[in-house]
Write a protein that holds these residues in place. Structure first.
Motif, PDB file in Angstrom:
ATOM      1  N   PRO A 149       0.797  -1.231   0.000  1.00  0.00           N
ATOM      2  CA  PRO A 149       0.000   0.000   0.000  1.00  0.00           C
ATOM      3  C   PRO A 149       0.832   1.284   0.000  1.00  0.00           C
ATOM      4  N   LYS A 150       2.057   1.224   0.495  1.00  0.00           N
ATOM      5  CA  LYS A 150       2.915   2.421   0.533  1.00  0.00           C
ATOM      6  C   LYS A 150       3.951   2.429  -0.586  1.00  0.00           C
ATOM      7  N   GLY A 151       3.896   1.423  -1.458  1.00  0.00           N
ATOM      8  CA  GLY A 151       4.828   1.349  -2.567  1.00  0.00           C
ATOM      9  C   GLY A 151       5.842   0.231  -2.396  1.00  0.00           C
ATOM     10  N   ILE A 152       6.759   0.158  -3.357  1.00  0.00           N
ATOM     11  CA  ILE A 152       7.753  -0.919  -3.376  1.00  0.00           C
ATOM     12  C   ILE A 152       9.156  -0.365  -3.531  1.00  0.00           C
ATOM     13  N   ASP A 153      10.091  -1.121  -2.992  1.00  0.00           N
ATOM     14  CA  ASP A 153      11.503  -0.943  -3.311  1.00  0.00           C
ATOM     15  C   ASP A 153      11.825  -2.028  -4.326  1.00  0.00           C
ATOM     16  N   VAL A 154      12.513  -1.641  -5.388  1.00  0.00           N
ATOM     17  CA  VAL A 154      12.845  -2.575  -6.468  1.00  0.00           C
ATOM     18  C   VAL A 154      14.345  -2.756  -6.528  1.00  0.00           C
ATOM     19  N   SER A 155      14.778  -4.003  -6.514  1.00  0.00           N
ATOM     20  CA  SER A 155      16.171  -4.343  -6.764  1.00  0.00           C
ATOM     21  C   SER A 155      16.184  -5.166  -8.041  1.00  0.00           C
ATOM     22  N   LEU A 156      16.927  -4.687  -9.036  1.00  0.00           N
ATOM     23  CA  LEU A 156      16.960  -5.339 -10.338  1.00  0.00           C
ATOM     24  C   LEU A 156      18.415  -5.515 -10.752  1.00  0.00           C
ATOM     25  N   SER A 157      18.819  -6.758 -11.043  1.00  0.00           N
ATOM     26  CA  SER A 157      20.228  -7.037 -11.346  1.00  0.00           C
ATOM     27  C   SER A 157      20.686  -6.416 -12.667  1.00  0.00           C
ATOM     28  N   SER A 158      19.780  -6.298 -13.617  1.00  0.00           N
ATOM     29  CA  SER A 158      20.114  -5.630 -14.883  1.00  0.00           C
ATOM     30  C   SER A 158      18.821  -5.210 -15.562  1.00  0.00           C
ATOM     31  N   GLY A 159      18.939  -4.206 -16.405  1.00  0.00           N
ATOM     32  CA  GLY A 159      17.771  -3.727 -17.123  1.00  0.00           C
ATOM     33  C   GLY A 159      17.183  -2.482 -16.481  1.00  0.00           C
ATOM     34  N   ASP A 160      16.060  -2.071 -17.009  1.00  0.00           N
ATOM     35  CA  ASP A 160      15.353  -0.889 -16.527  1.00  0.00           C
ATOM     36  C   ASP A 160      13.926  -1.290 -16.188  1.00  0.00           C
ATOM     37  N   TYR A 161      13.287  -0.487 -15.347  1.00  0.00           N
ATOM     38  CA  TYR A 161      11.906  -0.787 -14.988  1.00  0.00           C
ATOM     39  C   TYR A 161      11.110   0.501 -14.842  1.00  0.00           C
ATOM     40  N   ALA A 162       9.799   0.342 -14.949  1.00  0.00           N
ATOM     41  CA  ALA A 162       8.852   1.430 -14.716  1.00  0.00           C
ATOM     42  C   ALA A 162       7.602   0.810 -14.116  1.00  0.00           C
ATOM     43  N   MET A 163       6.948   1.553 -13.246  1.00  0.00           N
ATOM     44  CA  MET A 163       5.737   1.056 -12.602  1.00  0.00           C
ATOM     45  C   MET A 163       4.518   1.712 -13.228  1.00  0.00           C
ATOM     46  N   ASN A 164       3.581   0.898 -13.685  1.00  0.00           N
ATOM     47  CA  ASN A 164       2.290   1.377 -14.145  1.00  0.00           C
ATOM     48  C   ASN A 164       1.339   1.246 -12.958  1.00  0.00           C
ATOM     49  N   GLU A 165       1.182   2.328 -12.204  1.00  0.00           N
ATOM     50  CA  GLU A 165       0.406   2.302 -10.958  1.00  0.00           C
ATOM     51  C   GLU A 165      -1.050   1.916 -11.182  1.00  0.00           C
ATOM     52  N   SER A 166      -1.673   2.461 -12.220  1.00  0.00           N
ATOM     53  CA  SER A 166      -3.098   2.195 -12.427  1.00  0.00           C
ATOM     54  C   SER A 166      -3.370   0.727 -12.747  1.00  0.00           C
ATOM     55  N   GLU A 167      -2.444   0.069 -13.438  1.00  0.00           N
ATOM     56  CA  GLU A 167      -2.608  -1.338 -13.783  1.00  0.00           C
ATOM     57  C   GLU A 167      -1.953  -2.270 -12.759  1.00  0.00           C
ATOM     58  N   GLN A 168      -1.196  -1.690 -11.815  1.00  0.00           N
ATOM     59  CA  GLN A 168      -0.462  -2.457 -10.801  1.00  0.00           C
ATOM     60  C   GLN A 168       0.525  -3.429 -11.466  1.00  0.00           C
ATOM     61  N   ILE A 169       1.205  -2.931 -12.506  1.00  0.00           N
ATOM     62  CA  ILE A 169       2.140  -3.741 -13.285  1.00  0.00           C
ATOM     63  C   ILE A 169       3.512  -3.077 -13.289  1.00  0.00           C
ATOM     64  N   LEU A 170       4.523  -3.863 -12.921  1.00  0.00           N
ATOM     65  CA  LEU A 170       5.908  -3.431 -13.039  1.00  0.00           C
ATOM     66  C   LEU A 170       6.408  -3.917 -14.396  1.00  0.00           C
ATOM     67  N   ILE A 171       6.906  -2.991 -15.200  1.00  0.00           N
ATOM     68  CA  ILE A 171       7.383  -3.306 -16.538  1.00  0.00           C
ATOM     69  C   ILE A 171       8.911  -3.341 -16.503  1.00  0.00           C
ATOM     70  N   VAL A 172       9.489  -4.472 -16.880  1.00  0.00           N
ATOM     71  CA  VAL A 172      10.937  -4.665 -16.839  1.00  0.00           C
ATOM     72  C   VAL A 172      11.446  -4.848 -18.258  1.00  0.00           C
ATOM     73  N   LYS A 173      12.361  -3.963 -18.654  1.00  0.00           N
ATOM     74  CA  LYS A 173      12.985  -4.061 -19.969  1.00  0.00           C
ATOM     75  C   LYS A 173      14.419  -4.509 -19.776  1.00  0.00           C
ATOM     76  N   ASN A 174      14.753  -5.614 -20.398  1.00  0.00           N
ATOM     77  CA  ASN A 174      16.090  -6.168 -20.262  1.00  0.00           C
ATOM     78  C   ASN A 174      17.064  -5.452 -21.196  1.00  0.00           C
ATOM     79  N   THR A 175      18.276  -5.261 -20.708  1.00  0.00           N
ATOM     80  CA  THR A 175      19.288  -4.607 -21.541  1.00  0.00           C
ATOM     81  C   THR A 175      20.517  -5.477 -21.766  1.00  0.00           C
ATOM     82  N   GLY A 176      20.522  -6.677 -21.210  1.00  0.00           N
ATOM     83  CA  GLY A 176      21.687  -7.542 -21.361  1.00  0.00           C
ATOM     84  C   GLY A 176      21.282  -8.971 -21.570  1.00  0.00           C
TER      85      GLY A 176
END
Length: 136
Positions: free
Chosen positions: A98-125
């Motif tokens: 309810p207060k949000g998330i901390d994200v740890s990602l080993s590689s790539g980029d991410y963005a949060m779509n709050e309205s859909e409750q979806i974390l989008i992860v784009k790989n770069t390696g």
């Protein structure tokens, strides 16, 4: 990475007759217990047990997925497939975070779509990706 099944959802469940079958009352929702029709979780039963993060789509091969309910820690590992241009999508229920998330990602980029409750992860390696979500 094994699937699961929700035991029961009976749309006409009520406190007097339960699921209207065999005197059982196992439904995950009860209209009689709904106190706020505008709240999607109102009337839900044991929501914390079944409403959890999971990989909706993976741009590669899933390797590991786990959720620790007490710590609300979600971990997901996958091997990206560089021929897939679509992102990996993780459902992140507001109910658990309810207060949000901390994200740890080993590689790539991410963005949060709050309205859909979806974390989008784009790989770069090309290496395996580890994603860890914890509450703020």
């Amino acid at each position: 990475l094994i699937g699961g099944t929700i035991w029961n959802y009976t749309a006409d469940n009520n406190n007097l007759h339960g699921d209207n079958w065999n005197e059982e009352d196992n439904s995950i929702f009860s209209r009689d217990q709904q106190d706020n029709p505008d709240d999607i979780n109102s009337g839900g039963r044991a929501i914390e047990g079944f409403c959890r993060p999971y990989a909706v789509r993976t741009a590669g091969e899933p390797l590991y997925m786990s959720f620790n309910l007490k710590k609300r820690r979600f971990e997901y590992r996958f091997r990206p497939d560089q021929s897939i241009t679509s992102p990996t999508e993780i459902y992140v229920p507001r109910y658990q975070y309810p207060k949000g998330i901390d994200v740890s990602l080993s590689s790539g980029d991410y963005a949060m779509n709050e309205s859909e409750q979806i974390l989008i992860v784009k790989n770069t390696g090309g290496d395996d990706v580890t994603l860890i979500l914890t509450p703020v």
